[in-house]
Design a protein around this motif. Structure first.
Motif, short mmCIF file in Angstrom:
data_model
loop_
_atom_site.label_atom_id
_atom_site.label_comp_id
_atom_site.label_asym_id
_atom_site.label_seq_id
_atom_site.Cartn_x
_atom_site.Cartn_y
_atom_site.Cartn_z
N THR A 38 -5.84 -7.87 0.67
CA THR A 38 -4.65 -8.70 0.55
C THR A 38 -3.74 -8.28 -0.60
N GLY A 41 -2.15 -5.07 1.10
CA GLY A 41 -1.68 -5.46 2.43
C GLY A 41 -2.38 -4.71 3.55
N VAL A 44 -4.27 -6.40 6.81
CA VAL A 44 -4.07 -7.85 6.88
C VAL A 44 -3.43 -8.26 8.20
N ALA A 45 -2.36 -7.58 8.60
CA ALA A 45 -1.67 -7.93 9.85
C ALA A 45 -2.61 -7.79 11.03
N GLU A 46 -3.41 -6.72 11.03
CA GLU A 46 -4.34 -6.49 12.13
C GLU A 46 -5.40 -7.59 12.19
N LEU A 48 -5.15 -10.66 11.13
CA LEU A 48 -4.60 -11.96 11.47
C LEU A 48 -4.02 -12.05 12.87
N ALA A 49 -3.88 -10.93 13.55
CA ALA A 49 -3.31 -10.93 14.91
C ALA A 49 -4.11 -11.87 15.81
N ASN A 78 1.32 -11.71 0.51
CA ASN A 78 0.95 -10.83 1.63
C ASN A 78 0.28 -11.60 2.75
N LYS A 81 2.89 -14.01 4.48
CA LYS A 81 3.85 -13.24 5.29
C LYS A 81 3.21 -12.81 6.60
N ALA A 82 1.99 -12.29 6.52
CA ALA A 82 1.29 -11.87 7.73
C ALA A 82 0.95 -13.06 8.61
N ALA A 85 4.03 -14.12 10.56
CA ALA A 85 4.29 -13.16 11.64
C ALA A 85 3.31 -13.33 12.79
N ALA A 86 2.08 -13.71 12.47
CA ALA A 86 1.04 -13.85 13.50
C ALA A 86 1.07 -15.22 14.17
#
Length: 254
Positions: A38, A41, A44-46, A48-49, A78, A81-82, A85-86
């Motif tokens: 975190t 970053g 993180v996006a992957e 939280l998808a 971070n 934000k993720a 987006a998720a």
């Protein structure tokens, strides 16, 4: 339901993950070791998808004022934000009972900054304020040791077992966001000096405990209200002595 537990391999995280998986949920135990960082970053996006719930149990590796503030601000930004987006529907964070009363501590100021980010994120949230864990008592004693004497405030605290904390975190993860704070604490109030003396007796620790009303607790002076819950807190079931009796025998050399 997919739930991401940040710090999912730590003391509270691993227990929370176990409880949620037993209930049949898809739980990601996220940590730098699993490729989710975190601070940078990375991953993180992957992670939280597709997640509906994020439970943030990450802690700073450094308690130095500047480092801890940067950790919670960077990690928090971070993650939020993720999460936005998720399409995360519930962001949960573990914080500290009395945090707002102890702003002379750099760590407590950093937790305040983390909470302010969460409240301003627009994501539905629940912040859980917990008292100190039974497991932390040895570290508190160590931080206040000079030679063979431990200088501690005689103020009350209300220690809680990590198992009781994990029970609450798992329940909160499956409940609706409160968009506010709930408090949790242990079933009894004990003076800090008394609890460390009990620990030393059980572990054959030769150090002496000295009660000092002016002794600092991670930089701040305590009173009897600093580290205890308010009237509407959820209380755990495991008393310190019962927890202590279940720990493996230890011996500390003089």
């Amino acid at each position: 339901m997919k739930i991401v537990v940040i710090g999912g391999t730590g003391l509270i995280g691993s227990k929370t993950v176990e409880r949620l998986r037993k209930k049949g949920h898809d739980v990601v135990a996220a940590s730098p070791n699993s490729g989710v960082d975190t601070i940078t970053g990375k991953g993180v996006a992957e992670a939280l998808a597709g997640a509906k719930v994020v439970v943030d149990l990450a802690n700073s590796p450094s308690f130095e004022d500047k480092a801890v503030l940067e950790f919670f601000q960077t990690s928090g930004r971070n993650l939020l934000k993720a999460g936005a987006a998720a399409g995360v529907k519930h962001h949960i964070a573990l914080s500290i009972v009395g945090m707002e009363r102890l702003q002379g501590s750099g760590y407590m100021r950093a937790k305040m900054a983390q909470e302010e980010l969460i409240k301003g994120s627009g994501i539905p949230y629940t912040i859980v304020h917990s008292t100190q864990f039974h497991e932390f008592m040895a570290g508190i004693a160590e931080a206040n040791t000079v030679g063979q004497t431990v200088h501690l405030s005689p103020a009350y605290l209300q220690p809680i077992a990590s198992d009781d904390v994990a029970d609450v975190m798992a329940e909160v993860a499956l409940a609706a966001p409160v968009n506010g704070t709930i408090e949790i604490g242990g079933p009894e109030k004990i003076r800090l000096t008394e609890i460390v003396m009990r620990l030393f007796k059980a572990t054959n620790d030769p150090r002496q405990v000295m009660a000092d009303p002016h002794a600092r607790y991670f930089g701040v002076k305590l009173d009897d209200t600093s580290l205890v819950t308010g009237a509407n807190a959820r209380l755990g079931k495991i008393r310190f002595d019962d927890w202590l009796s279940q720990q493996p025998p230890q011996k500390k050399s003089a």
